[in-house]
Design an enzyme around this catalytic site. Structure first.
Site, PDB file in Angstrom:
ATOM      1  N   SER A   1       0.834  -1.200   0.000  1.00 19.31           N
ATOM      2  CA  SER A   1       0.000   0.000   0.000  1.00 19.31           C
ATOM      3  C   SER A   1       0.876   1.259   0.000  1.00 19.31           C
ATOM      4  O   SER A   1       1.787   1.356  -0.816  1.00 19.31           O
ATOM      5  CB  SER A   1      -0.939  -0.051   1.216  1.00 19.31           C
TER       6      SER A   1
ATOM      7  N   ASP B   1      -8.720  -6.623  -4.347  1.00 16.81           N
ATOM      8  CA  ASP B   1      -8.348  -5.287  -3.858  1.00 16.81           C
ATOM      9  C   ASP B   1      -8.981  -4.238  -4.772  1.00 16.81           C
ATOM     10  O   ASP B   1      -8.560  -4.070  -5.916  1.00 16.81           O
ATOM     11  CB  ASP B   1      -6.816  -5.156  -3.872  1.00 16.81           C
TER      12      ASP B   1
ATOM     13  N   HIS C   1      -8.037  -5.072  -0.065  1.00 15.19           N
ATOM     14  CA  HIS C   1      -6.740  -4.414   0.040  1.00 15.19           C
ATOM     15  C   HIS C   1      -5.906  -4.974   1.194  1.00 15.19           C
ATOM     16  O   HIS C   1      -4.688  -5.070   1.105  1.00 15.19           O
ATOM     17  CB  HIS C   1      -6.977  -2.910   0.231  1.00 15.19           C
TER      18      HIS C   1
END
Lengths: 216, 375
Positions: free
Chosen positions: B154, B319, B352
């Site tokens: 991320s 995601d 995610h």
């Protein structure tokens, strides 16, 4: 589409050994110029690419959809891009590779024409190998009223991944239709090169091809 | 992976930097502190250092536990440890709390030496560029010329990319997981709703809530609840909570009825008690600002032409915050530059947050990639 081999081999000598057991890879490798760039579509566990990297100092990537094969490529230390060939090669720039290889995968693809054209968009030359449907044993079995089941085409009609089988003549006709220049052809049966009546005696066909000058 | 493979008890450390740091925003920090943890041993050649960059709400506590808090395992304890995918028997693994953080590195809750009070709203906004700068200064102090690998998920993946862009010579491998080359309008929109929740909390006091002896917990809680929804997938929420009712029947009021409400409120409360609102604001801005292609007219391939690292890019199928196509655009930019890159798209139902999860295949890939790095 490649048979599974020990993917933990890391030594050059092991790669060479592997190649000996895969005459189809040897045939392809013989066409690759050292230090060239290669995109290997449907690269399986990365064995061919690893061989080309180790022995010909080739730079390249494999493209593979199967998760376990992607992992095997990681273990083999080759670059691999997980991607579905059916959706084309949009992730690759035009003319960015010397060779684009499609080894024993063409016959299992839905978008057969598209991938051949994509190979020649992305690469200067394409190399394909596929099982020859015109092999005499296949012909005999069809004549006797059955779909062929041979060492080169080991599946039953209901479980085969091969949906676009063709003969040498068929492939060459497609090339001519798309203004594709066949640079070299090799036909094999087991380890042997077939020179006499290849469309009958050959089990596996290899073609190296490029765009005809001026064609798109 | 059993707990026996955990790195065990770890101790955070601090490093002081007295050389002024010119930030991307134009502000200058005269001095700052980075809090960090390390696992494993730096080899004699100093060639086995792996930097782990944390995400929005992460910190330096990547693996192991604290002696006085044995239940507080590091946020990537399943990935980092002896014989784990990022093997601390091979690598010297470093976790750094980013500048602007709230877990020991200089940030909004730190005392501003000019005023003797917490920085609060006066703490400058920082970017991934600034973090890259601090990582380099940190490496300098340890005598690490090149990281064997820089790894992050991320926002951490973006920080890893940034380091390969800002200091190409200092990264051999970059592992970029569940990231993107820039945020979309929708991504920024989610971040701004989160920020607005905090900024409009009456307890926020323009960021100087410390001196008012209060915390904008309601805002931070809402921000986290919203964020949390975007980190999960519709499918994982459906399978985990569905429409389960807490008390078996509808109660026709606004108390907790559905299990998902209970879960989100719990997560929000937990987070609001452990995280600083100013840091949260700043981290979301760092996300929004990340756009290495911006200075090349949006041409990401040109931006990556300066990198020298080998890349591993990983995305997760479910995601939707940074979906696989966002990772593929990073891969495309690397391919255009003929960089060594591998890309895997991992089937996952966890959205995610998948990058934090224990997943056999994901960890096998990471292990295989990390195994092949020579140190």
């Amino acid at each position: 589409m490649n048979t599974s081999i020990d993917s933990t081999t890391h030594q050059t000598s092991d790669s060479r050994q592997t190649l000996i057991t895969r005459p189809d890879f040897a045939a392809i490798a013989a066409w690759i110029t050292p230090q060239s760039s290669v995109l290997d579509l449907g690269c399986g566990d990365g064995t061919l690419l690893r061989y080309l990297q180790t022995n010909l100092n080739v730079y390249g990537y494999g493209v593979e959809i199967d998760a376990q094969n992607v992992l095997a490529c990681f273990e083999n230390g080759v670059n691999v891009i997980q991607s579905d060939l059916e959706s084309g090669l949009s992730g690759f720039e035009s003319g960015s590779f010397d060779y684009v290889i499609l080894s024993q995968t063409l016959q299992a693809m839905k978008n057969t024409e598209k991938i051949i054209l994509e190979m020649l968009r992305v690469g200067k030359e394409g190399i394909v190998s596929f099982p020859n449907f015109g092999y005499w044993r296949n012909r005999v079995q069809v004549l006797s009223g059955h779909m062929p089941v041979t060492p080169g085409l080991p599946y039953q009609w209901y479980n085969t991944p091969n949906i676009h089988l063709c003969t040498l003549h068929d492939f060459e006709a497609l090339c001519s239709q798309h203004h594709i220049n066949i640079l070299e052809r090799r036909v094999m049966n087991s380890n042997k090169k077939i020179r006499l009546l290849p469309s009958l005696w050959g089990t596996l066909a290899f073609y190296r091809f490029s765009r005809k000058d001026g064609s798109e | 992976m059993s707990d026996s493979q955990s790195i065990g008890i770890v101790v955070p450390e601090q490093m002081q930097f007295q050389t002024p740091l010119a930030l991307k925003s134009g502000a200058v920090l005269d001095s700052y502190t980075l809090t960090y943890e390390t696992y494993g041993r730096l080899n004699a050649a100093k060639s086995n250092a792996v930097l782990i960059c944390h995400a929005l709400s992460g910190n330096h506590h990547v693996a192991g536990v604290y002696a006085d808090d044995p239940r507080n395992a590091g946020w990537w304890n399943n990935m980092v440890g002896p014989s784990k995918a990022i093997d601390t028997e091979k690598y010297f693994v470093i976790g750094i709390n980013n500048l602007g953080g709230c877990h020991g590195s200089t940030g909004p809750i730190s005392i501003n030496p000019m005023t003797g009070k917490p920085f609060g709203a006066d703490f400058p906004l920082v970017t991934t560029d600034d973090w890259a700068e601090t990582y380099i200064h940190f490496a300098d102090k340890l005598g690490i010329d090149r990281f064997a690998a820089v790894v992050g998920g991320s926002l951490g993946g973006m920080s890893a990319m940034q380091l390969t862009l800002n200091a190409p010579e200092r990264v051999r491998h970059a592992v970029v997981i569940a990231a993107a080359a820039k945020l979309t309008a929708q991504n920024i929109a989610f971040n701004d709703v989160a920020r607005q929740a905090i900024l409009t909390d009456p307890d926020f006091h323009g960021g100087d809530y410390y001196s008012h002896h209060t915390l904008p917990k309601r805002g931070l809680r809402l921000a986290r609840m919203l964020g949390h929804i975007t980190y999960l997938s519709d499918d994982s929420m459906a399978s985990k909570f569905g429409r389960e009712l807490r008390n078996g029947s509808l109660s026709f009021n606004y108390d907790i009825e559905f299990e998902i409400e209970s879960y989100l409120r719990y997560q929000g409360d937990k987070f609001a008690n452990r995280f600083d609102a100013n840091t949260y604001l700043l981290m979301t801005k760092a996300l929004d600002y990340f756009d290495p292609a911006a200075q090349y007219d949006g041409n990401l391939s040109q931006a990556f032409s300066h990198t020298k690292a080998n890349f591993l890019v990983i995305s997760f199928s479910s995601d939707w915050r940074f979906p696989p196509e966002r990772s593929r655009s990073i891969v495309k930019a690397l391919l255009d530059n003929k960089r060594h890159v591998s890309y895997a798209e991992i089937p996952s139902s966890h959205g995610h947050d998948s990058f934090l999860m224990q997943d056999a295949y994901y960890h096998q890939l990471m292990r295989a990639y990390m195994n092949n790095i020579m140190v």
